[in-house]
Design a protein around this motif. Structure first.
Motif, PDB file in Angstrom:
ATOM      1  N   GLY A 155       0.841  -1.197   0.000  1.00  0.00           N
ATOM      2  CA  GLY A 155       0.000   0.000   0.000  1.00  0.00           C
ATOM      3  C   GLY A 155       0.874   1.244   0.000  1.00  0.00           C
ATOM      4  N   GLY A 156       0.253   2.363  -0.352  1.00  0.00           N
ATOM      5  CA  GLY A 156       0.976   3.638  -0.306  1.00  0.00           C
ATOM      6  C   GLY A 156       1.422   3.951   1.122  1.00  0.00           C
ATOM      7  N   ASP A 157       0.655   3.465   2.091  1.00  0.00           N
ATOM      8  CA  ASP A 157       1.005   3.704   3.499  1.00  0.00           C
ATOM      9  C   ASP A 157       2.425   3.230   3.797  1.00  0.00           C
ATOM     10  N   GLU A 158       2.731   2.015   3.331  1.00  0.00           N
ATOM     11  CA  GLU A 158       4.073   1.494   3.631  1.00  0.00           C
ATOM     12  C   GLU A 158       5.151   2.313   2.935  1.00  0.00           C
TER      13      GLU A 158
ATOM     14  N   ASN B 283      -4.910  16.859  -2.804  1.00  0.00           N
ATOM     15  CA  ASN B 283      -4.744  16.722  -1.365  1.00  0.00           C
ATOM     16  C   ASN B 283      -5.965  16.068  -0.705  1.00  0.00           C
ATOM     17  N   ASN B 284      -5.693  15.063   0.090  1.00  0.00           N
ATOM     18  CA  ASN B 284      -6.703  14.452   0.943  1.00  0.00           C
ATOM     19  C   ASN B 284      -6.651  15.178   2.295  1.00  0.00           C
ATOM     20  N   PRO B 285      -7.689  15.825   2.777  1.00  0.00           N
ATOM     21  CA  PRO B 285      -9.101  15.686   2.430  1.00  0.00           C
ATOM     22  C   PRO B 285      -9.689  16.825   1.593  1.00  0.00           C
TER      23      PRO B 285
ATOM     24  N   LEU C 105       5.987  13.425  -3.065  1.00  0.00           N
ATOM     25  CA  LEU C 105       4.773  13.921  -3.723  1.00  0.00           C
ATOM     26  C   LEU C 105       3.760  12.778  -3.744  1.00  0.00           C
ATOM     27  N   ASP C 106       2.764  12.890  -2.897  1.00  0.00           N
ATOM     28  CA  ASP C 106       1.765  11.833  -2.787  1.00  0.00           C
ATOM     29  C   ASP C 106       0.703  12.063  -3.866  1.00  0.00           C
ATOM     30  N   ALA C 107       0.772  11.233  -4.898  1.00  0.00           N
ATOM     31  CA  ALA C 107      -0.133  11.381  -6.041  1.00  0.00           C
ATOM     32  C   ALA C 107      -1.141  10.233  -6.072  1.00  0.00           C
ATOM     33  N   ALA C 108      -1.584   9.819  -4.861  1.00  0.00           N
ATOM     34  CA  ALA C 108      -2.505   8.679  -4.752  1.00  0.00           C
ATOM     35  C   ALA C 108      -3.773   8.877  -5.589  1.00  0.00           C
ATOM     36  N   TYR C 109      -4.184  10.144  -5.748  1.00  0.00           N
ATOM     37  CA  TYR C 109      -5.432  10.424  -6.486  1.00  0.00           C
ATOM     38  C   TYR C 109      -5.164  11.039  -7.864  1.00  0.00           C
ATOM     39  N   SER C 110      -3.937  10.941  -8.344  1.00  0.00           N
ATOM     40  CA  SER C 110      -3.553  11.658  -9.571  1.00  0.00           C
ATOM     41  C   SER C 110      -4.430  11.315 -10.772  1.00  0.00           C
TER      42      SER C 110
ATOM     43  N   LEU D  60       4.022  16.489   0.253  1.00  0.00           N
ATOM     44  CA  LEU D  60       2.996  17.257  -0.461  1.00  0.00           C
ATOM     45  C   LEU D  60       2.007  16.267  -1.057  1.00  0.00           C
ATOM     46  N   CYS D  61       0.738  16.496  -0.797  1.00  0.00           N
ATOM     47  CA  CYS D  61      -0.286  15.568  -1.282  1.00  0.00           C
ATOM     48  C   CYS D  61      -1.094  16.298  -2.352  1.00  0.00           C
ATOM     49  N   SER D  62      -1.052  15.778  -3.581  1.00  0.00           N
ATOM     50  CA  SER D  62      -1.729  16.483  -4.673  1.00  0.00           C
ATOM     51  C   SER D  62      -2.316  15.475  -5.666  1.00  0.00           C
TER      52      SER D  62
ATOM     53  N   SER E 194      -3.955  17.535   5.885  1.00  0.00           N
ATOM     54  CA  SER E 194      -3.574  16.601   4.830  1.00  0.00           C
ATOM     55  C   SER E 194      -3.632  15.185   5.381  1.00  0.00           C
ATOM     56  N   PHE E 195      -3.116  14.244   4.617  1.00  0.00           N
ATOM     57  CA  PHE E 195      -3.153  12.829   4.984  1.00  0.00           C
ATOM     58  C   PHE E 195      -2.284  12.613   6.229  1.00  0.00           C
ATOM     59  N   SER E 196      -2.812  11.874   7.201  1.00  0.00           N
ATOM     60  CA  SER E 196      -2.146  11.805   8.514  1.00  0.00           C
ATOM     61  C   SER E 196      -0.905  10.908   8.548  1.00  0.00           C
TER      62      SER E 196
ATOM     63  N   GLN F 120       2.331   6.358  -5.474  1.00  0.00           N
ATOM     64  CA  GLN F 120       1.134   5.932  -6.195  1.00  0.00           C
ATOM     65  C   GLN F 120       0.529   4.739  -5.462  1.00  0.00           C
ATOM     66  N   THR F 121      -0.748   4.488  -5.727  1.00  0.00           N
ATOM     67  CA  THR F 121      -1.405   3.361  -5.062  1.00  0.00           C
ATOM     68  C   THR F 121      -2.357   2.651  -6.017  1.00  0.00           C
ATOM     69  N   PHE F 122      -2.575   1.368  -5.749  1.00  0.00           N
ATOM     70  CA  PHE F 122      -3.586   0.612  -6.496  1.00  0.00           C
ATOM     71  C   PHE F 122      -4.916   0.584  -5.731  1.00  0.00           C
ATOM     72  N   SER F 123      -4.990   1.336  -4.617  1.00  0.00           N
ATOM     73  CA  SER F 123      -6.199   1.289  -3.776  1.00  0.00           C
ATOM     74  C   SER F 123      -7.335   2.145  -4.315  1.00  0.00           C
ATOM     75  N   LYS F 124      -7.034   3.107  -5.149  1.00  0.00           N
ATOM     76  CA  LYS F 124      -8.048   4.096  -5.522  1.00  0.00           C
ATOM     77  C   LYS F 124      -8.622   3.772  -6.895  1.00  0.00           C
ATOM     78  N   ILE F 125      -7.975   4.265  -7.952  1.00  0.00           N
ATOM     79  CA  ILE F 125      -8.585   4.072  -9.277  1.00  0.00           C
ATOM     80  C   ILE F 125      -8.659   2.589  -9.674  1.00  0.00           C
TER      81      ILE F 125
ATOM     82  N   LEU G 169      -6.140  -5.409  -1.104  1.00  0.00           N
ATOM     83  CA  LEU G 169      -4.954  -6.239  -1.356  1.00  0.00           C
ATOM     84  C   LEU G 169      -3.665  -5.574  -0.898  1.00  0.00           C
ATOM     85  N   ARG G 170      -3.683  -4.261  -0.726  1.00  0.00           N
ATOM     86  CA  ARG G 170      -2.553  -3.482  -0.222  1.00  0.00           C
ATOM     87  C   ARG G 170      -1.384  -3.477  -1.200  1.00  0.00           C
ATOM     88  N   VAL G 171      -1.433  -2.605  -2.153  1.00  0.00           N
ATOM     89  CA  VAL G 171      -0.272  -2.440  -3.028  1.00  0.00           C
ATOM     90  C   VAL G 171      -0.179  -0.996  -3.528  1.00  0.00           C
TER      91      VAL G 171
END
Ligand SMILES: Cc1ncc(COP(=O)(O)O)c(C=O)c1O
Length: 370
Positions: free
Chosen positions: A95-98, A168-170, A195-200, A164-166, A120-122, A225-230, A236-238
């Motif tokens: 996951g992006g968390d790790e 940005n969550n929330p 640069l956290d682009a989890a929602y890019s 930097l989250c962009s 922003s994201f905690s 980047q994360t596979f959790s969103k789009i 599955l956490r990646v």
């Protein structure tokens, strides 16, 4: 700790509290005895996982007695090919968390400073505290935009990392390409940018950047980047990081060997090739966001236009009450209090019927409970 024993935990744990996740569906089902719960609280994909990912998982189940590929070779190769980079520029994480923890473990010593925007994201704070680093919060401006002058002004000789989250969550606000470029040019050479682009993939603004161009240009930027969103694979956490080969070589040293399980690896690789699932997700998100915007306008509520798959809406002093009233009706959203925004709610964009049920419930609560 327990007085009977003379054991002690690290001092930094005094600054840490466990992550507070969105309430799980099963928990509310148990509490209310309702079967139909709507969860618009964790920015998940309302369409579900990529069907190609599901097929890949199904056909790999009989191999799960084997350890996964510690180097996540196929996934890194697929990512590198798609983004015209090299596999050595990627690190895959649980996951992006790790990824955030890996960045913290790679760069932070006790007493180092980490600049985080607020709200922003905690998890950036979690990573910093874990390593005994000091958080330097920089507030977003009153429209929730990034205050670049304040960020630059907060940099000291001890600043090691800026998160930097962009989008940005929330808040759903973003950092434009020009502004990020300017920031990268003025920062001193000892600072790394996460640069956290989890929602890019949801961002539609023409001046948005997911940061990869700056990685390619050689700036000390790590893109998350994360596979959790789009891609709809949150369970599955990646996730992954993209940076220069030199940065990735260092980060690999702190990674556990088998951090990404075998099913997550095959699912993510398959999801990358599922353009139809991505297209349908984007379509549903665009329509769902408009549906929420329109409803909020009709209710006279102000909201922040979002580049993500969630919308931050200003409710006022009644926000907590409305959050709780929605919960009793089986609708889970996020209360802004966790970001120090006690007058706001963050609503993840659901599919049409979910959004409609939420909107009706909101309208009903606003008319009858106030
Ligand atoms: C901004 C941001 N970054 C990273 C993550 C981490 O996502 P995951 O660990 O599911 O990949 C999230 C999850 O909500 C997020 O909102």
């Amino acid at each position: 700790m327990n007085d009977t024993f003379n054991i002690r935990v690290r001092d930094t744990l005094q600054k840490m509290t466990p992550y507070s996740p969105g309430k799980p569906i099963w928990e509310l089902q148990n509490e209310l005895g309702l079967s139909n719960i709507i969860k618009l609280a964790s920015n998940e994909n309302p369409l579900g996982p990529s069907p190609k990912a599901l097929e890949a998982v199904a056909s790999s189940l009989s191999d799960i007695h084997r350890y996964p590929d510690a180097s996540t070779t196929r996934l890194r190769q697929a990512l590198a090919t798609g983004l015209e980079m090299i596999p050595e520029q990627f690190i895959i994480s649980n996951g992006g968390d790790e990824l955030i923890t890996l960045v913290a473990e790679t760069f932070l010593e006790p007493g180092d400073e980490v600049i985080v925007c607020s709200p922003s994201f905690s998890e950036y704070e979690f990573g910093a505290h874990l390593m005994g680093a000091t958080i330097v919060p920089v507030a977003l401006d009153e429209s929730f935009r990034f205050d670049i002058d304040a960020i630059v002004g907060a940099v000291t000789a001890r600043t090691r990392l800026i998160c930097l989250c962009s989008p940005n969550n929330p808040t759903g606000t973003y950092l434009s390409k020009d502004v990020l470029h300017h920031l990268l040019d003025v920062l001193p050479k000892h600072v790394v940018i996460l640069l956290d682009a989890a929602y890019s993939q949801f961002a539609t603004a023409s001046d948005y950047t997911n940061g990869l161009e700056f990685v390619r240009a050689g700036y000390p930027v790590i893109v998350l980047q994360t596979f959790s969103k789009i891609y709809g694979l949150a369970g599955l956490r990646v996730g992954y990081g993209v940076a220069s080969e030199t940065i990735i070589q260092q980060m690999i040293k702190v990674k556990e060997p088998f951090n990404v399980n075998a099913l997550a690896q095959v699912a993510a690789t398959a999801a990358l090739h599922d353009a139809e699932h991505v297209r349908l997700t984007l379509e549903a998100n665009t329509k769902g966001k408009l549906q929420l915007y329109q409803a909020f306008q009709e209710m006279g509520l102000s909201f922040v236009e979002s580049m993500g798959n969630f919308v931050l809406v200003e409710i006022g002093a009644e926000a907590k009450h409305i959050y709780e009233a929605l919960m009793t009706r089986g609708i889970i959203v996020r209360f802004g209090g966790i970001w120090n925004l006690p007058c706001h709610l963050r609503i993840s964009v659901g599919y049409r019927e979910e959004n409609s049920t939420f909107i009706q419930a909101m309208a009903d609560i606003l008319t009858h409970d106030n």
